[in-house]
Design a protein around this motif. Sequence first.
Motif, PDB file in Angstrom:
ATOM      1  N   LEU A 330     -20.776  54.537  15.728  1.00 10.36           N
ATOM      2  CA  LEU A 330     -21.356  52.977  15.720  1.00 10.36           C
ATOM      3  C   LEU A 330     -22.879  53.179  15.248  1.00 10.36           C
ATOM      4  CD1 LEU A 330     -20.057  51.979  19.237  1.00 10.36           C
ATOM      5  CD2 LEU A 330     -19.233  51.397  17.054  1.00 10.36           C
ATOM      6  N   VAL A 331     -23.668  54.131  15.641  1.00 12.07           N
ATOM      7  CA  VAL A 331     -25.093  54.201  15.244  1.00 12.07           C
ATOM      8  C   VAL A 331     -25.228  54.067  13.642  1.00 12.07           C
ATOM      9  CG1 VAL A 331     -27.216  55.825  15.465  1.00 12.07           C
ATOM     10  CG2 VAL A 331     -25.831  55.304  17.389  1.00 12.07           C
ATOM     11  N   MET A 332     -24.271  55.146  13.043  1.00 11.72           N
ATOM     12  CA  MET A 332     -24.364  55.500  11.768  1.00 11.72           C
ATOM     13  C   MET A 332     -23.653  54.275  10.872  1.00 11.72           C
ATOM     14  SD  MET A 332     -26.344  57.850  11.440  1.00 11.72           S
ATOM     15  CE  MET A 332     -27.119  59.208  12.098  1.00 11.72           C
ATOM     16  N   MET A 333     -22.921  53.442  11.378  1.00  8.10           N
ATOM     17  CA  MET A 333     -22.165  52.335  10.662  1.00  8.10           C
ATOM     18  C   MET A 333     -23.074  51.567   9.482  1.00  8.10           C
ATOM     19  SD  MET A 333     -19.510  50.804  10.061  1.00  8.10           S
ATOM     20  CE  MET A 333     -18.166  51.196  11.281  1.00  8.10           C
ATOM     21  N   PRO A 334     -24.229  51.178  10.014  1.00  4.42           N
ATOM     22  CA  PRO A 334     -25.154  50.613   8.954  1.00  4.42           C
ATOM     23  C   PRO A 334     -25.179  51.210   7.593  1.00  4.42           C
ATOM     24  CG  PRO A 334     -25.916  50.153  11.081  1.00  4.42           C
ATOM     25  CD  PRO A 334     -25.212  51.001  11.210  1.00  4.42           C
ATOM     26  N   MET A 335     -25.655  52.565   7.846  1.00  2.00           N
ATOM     27  CA  MET A 335     -26.093  53.382   6.918  1.00  2.00           C
ATOM     28  C   MET A 335     -24.768  53.620   5.907  1.00  2.00           C
ATOM     29  SD  MET A 335     -28.500  55.388   5.683  1.00  2.00           S
ATOM     30  CE  MET A 335     -29.716  55.969   6.912  1.00  2.00           C
ATOM     31  N   ILE A 336     -23.557  53.880   6.614  1.00  6.66           N
ATOM     32  CA  ILE A 336     -22.205  54.109   5.846  1.00  6.66           C
ATOM     33  C   ILE A 336     -21.970  52.727   5.066  1.00  6.66           C
ATOM     34  CG2 ILE A 336     -19.795  54.386   6.251  1.00  6.66           C
ATOM     35  CD1 ILE A 336     -20.493  55.911   8.633  1.00  6.66           C
ATOM     36  N   LEU A 337     -22.085  51.476   5.571  1.00  7.09           N
ATOM     37  CA  LEU A 337     -21.972  50.341   4.954  1.00  7.09           C
ATOM     38  C   LEU A 337     -22.708  50.111   3.505  1.00  7.09           C
ATOM     39  CD1 LEU A 337     -21.401  47.946   7.651  1.00  7.09           C
ATOM     40  CD2 LEU A 337     -19.729  48.513   6.222  1.00  7.09           C
ATOM     41  N   ALA A 338     -24.005  50.612   3.790  1.00  8.87           N
ATOM     42  CA  ALA A 338     -24.923  50.678   2.602  1.00  8.87           C
ATOM     43  C   ALA A 338     -24.263  51.445   1.586  1.00  8.87           C
ATOM     44  CB  ALA A 338     -26.376  51.283   3.112  1.00  8.87           C
ATOM     45  N   VAL A 339     -23.787  52.864   1.924  1.00  8.07           N
ATOM     46  CA  VAL A 339     -23.339  53.616   0.849  1.00  8.07           C
ATOM     47  C   VAL A 339     -22.026  53.040   0.093  1.00  8.07           C
ATOM     48  CG1 VAL A 339     -22.057  55.852   0.512  1.00  8.07           C
ATOM     49  CG2 VAL A 339     -24.244  55.640   1.822  1.00  8.07           C
ATOM     50  N   ILE A 340     -21.354  52.334   0.923  1.00 11.30           N
ATOM     51  CA  ILE A 340     -20.074  51.472   0.459  1.00 11.30           C
ATOM     52  C   ILE A 340     -20.284  50.316  -0.569  1.00 11.30           C
ATOM     53  CG2 ILE A 340     -18.078  49.941   1.203  1.00 11.30           C
ATOM     54  CD1 ILE A 340     -17.984  51.662   3.728  1.00 11.30           C
ATOM     55  N   PHE A 341     -21.401  49.698  -0.216  1.00 12.50           N
ATOM     56  CA  PHE A 341     -21.688  48.741  -1.195  1.00 12.50           C
ATOM     57  C   PHE A 341     -22.787  48.919  -2.354  1.00 12.50           C
ATOM     58  CE2 PHE A 341     -20.482  46.053   2.610  1.00 12.50           C
ATOM     59  CZ  PHE A 341     -19.478  45.304   2.076  1.00 12.50           C
ATOM     60  N   ILE A 342     -23.290  50.275  -2.133  1.00 14.79           N
ATOM     61  CA  ILE A 342     -23.989  50.744  -2.914  1.00 14.79           C
ATOM     62  C   ILE A 342     -23.794  50.712  -4.605  1.00 14.79           C
ATOM     63  CG2 ILE A 342     -23.671  53.317  -3.712  1.00 14.79           C
ATOM     64  CD1 ILE A 342     -27.073  51.754  -2.426  1.00 14.79           C
ATOM     65  N   ALA A 343     -22.531  50.935  -5.025  1.00 19.79           N
ATOM     66  CA  ALA A 343     -22.082  50.581  -6.405  1.00 19.79           C
ATOM     67  C   ALA A 343     -22.245  49.196  -6.674  1.00 19.79           C
ATOM     68  CB  ALA A 343     -20.764  50.922  -6.598  1.00 19.79           C
ATOM     69  N   ASN A 344     -22.005  48.208  -5.831  1.00 20.92           N
ATOM     70  CA  ASN A 344     -22.442  46.787  -6.391  1.00 20.92           C
ATOM     71  C   ASN A 344     -23.640  46.436  -6.284  1.00 20.92           C
ATOM     72  OD1 ASN A 344     -22.712  43.900  -5.057  1.00 20.92           O
ATOM     73  ND2 ASN A 344     -20.802  43.752  -6.168  1.00 20.92           N
ATOM     74  N   ILE A 345     -24.542  47.019  -5.759  1.00 21.35           N
ATOM     75  CA  ILE A 345     -25.872  46.895  -5.475  1.00 21.35           C
ATOM     76  C   ILE A 345     -26.452  47.545  -6.969  1.00 21.35           C
ATOM     77  CG2 ILE A 345     -28.041  47.619  -4.439  1.00 21.35           C
ATOM     78  CD1 ILE A 345     -26.513  47.607  -1.797  1.00 21.35           C
ATOM     79  N   PHE A 346     -26.316  48.571  -7.231  1.00 26.70           N
ATOM     80  CA  PHE A 346     -26.587  49.253  -8.659  1.00 26.70           C
ATOM     81  C   PHE A 346     -26.206  48.184  -9.834  1.00 26.70           C
ATOM     82  CE2 PHE A 346     -26.260  53.810  -7.399  1.00 26.70           C
ATOM     83  CZ  PHE A 346     -27.265  53.807  -6.637  1.00 26.70           C
ATOM     84  N   GLN A 347     -25.273  47.451  -9.808  1.00 21.17           N
ATOM     85  CA  GLN A 347     -24.888  46.519 -11.041  1.00 21.17           C
ATOM     86  C   GLN A 347     -25.525  45.318 -10.762  1.00 21.17           C
ATOM     87  OE1 GLN A 347     -20.820  46.236 -11.327  1.00 21.17           O
ATOM     88  NE2 GLN A 347     -20.271  48.411 -11.121  1.00 21.17           N
ATOM     89  N   HIS A 348     -25.830  44.708  -9.625  1.00 22.79           N
ATOM     90  CA  HIS A 348     -26.657  43.388  -9.239  1.00 22.79           C
ATOM     91  C   HIS A 348     -27.650  43.593  -8.297  1.00 22.79           C
ATOM     92  CE1 HIS A 348     -22.940  41.915 -11.375  1.00 22.79           C
ATOM     93  NE2 HIS A 348     -22.144  42.603 -10.447  1.00 22.79           N
TER      94      HIS A 348
END
Length: 429
Positions: A330-348
């Motif tokens: 639960l503590v690390m969930m925000p960091m894990i979500l950031a990694v999941i969406f990182i490819a989309n953030i690289f493109q946009h």
Amino acid sequence: MHNILIIAKREYLERVRTRSFVMMTFLIPALMIGVSVVPTLLANRGSNEAKHMVVVAGDRDTAEQIRSRIEQGKDKSAKSEDKNGTTRSSPAHYTVEISTNATDAERASLTEKVKSKQLDAFLWATPEAIAAKKLDFVTFDVSNLIDNELLGEVVSDGLRRQALKNKGLKDDDIDAALEPVSVKAVSPLGKGAPNPKTMFLGTLGFVMVMYMTVLLYGINVMRSILEEKTSRIMEVMLSTASARDMMAGKILGVGAVGLTQVGIWAAVAGVMSAGTIIAAASQIKGLISPSLLIYFGVYFLLGYVLYSTLCAAVGSMVNSEQEAQQMQFLVMMPMILAVIFIANIFQHPNSPIAVFGSLFPFTAPLVMFSRISMQQGQVPWSQIALSIVLMLATIYGMIWLCGRIYRVGILMYGKKPNLPEIMKWIKYA
């Protein structure tokens, strides 16, 4: 402050002297090299193995055209660059035979040969199949998606060339008509702009180092507190230091261990890649700037302190490793979500989700650094400043909140506390 430094020194020396620290320091780079290099070597070895196939067509000219397009990459590497500098790929190497016997009996015979592994594959390119725009490629390697896709492109190119030849065009005219056009994205910053591929890989490397280090050593803070709590060492330490000093000392000590390990990895990578770095000095100069390294250090430290503080609170609340594992997700969930969406953030990097993630304190270390690295000075200063201010405010609030939980939790044993009990700790600590 004196007690904080003593506790930090103890945590640091205790961890860097362990066998696990030495093993992880050298094992993780070895595993990363193995994961990236070994599959590539195996793939290249497999792609160089010649395979035997048959092309069945309604006429010899069509079959010959397909065979010439398949075999033209025989003596080339799996990847090459055309005259425009565009990376082109070739399918697996095939020894191709041709046949104009497009009968059902011939298809059944070839199928049996593939089943008995006397033949690797055959392509059924009859006039009916070509008219329907659907050719069957019979092979056991149906899961080799990349090679099969490349083969389909090569066969399509051969059929287009044959159709144009039947219209009376010469080979030179066909080559000119089918020559691909290279469209290259160019930054408005001019020649000084870094290579986008190099920038992407470099940013990804920085992000993964930050993610793994913050995740690993944040959890180490939690486990350190849990070990001392279960062994009752915590009660002895509280006789000479306050709970706040103990939490701060553990965060500093374990953080110094993380920085030491990252420094060793960077030094080893620099020594091993010295030749490559010198050869690609111009690209690296555009990618890694002093300001980028400063941003990396700032967001790394802010992210580490934030998540280590949360992990310290969790470690003080739980009584066993099993309970800790349930809470740490639960503590690390925000960091894990950031990694999941990182490819989309690289493109946009300027999308609403990217901007929100770069300002939200629990995802800002990864997301904002990614935006800064990918855009190279195009992120507004106001957003960077607001991100850092929000993170500092959140860290201050979390230190105050988690410090109160820590002060009571380190002396609590028995059942796992529920939310009302935690609220009482915060109120009366």
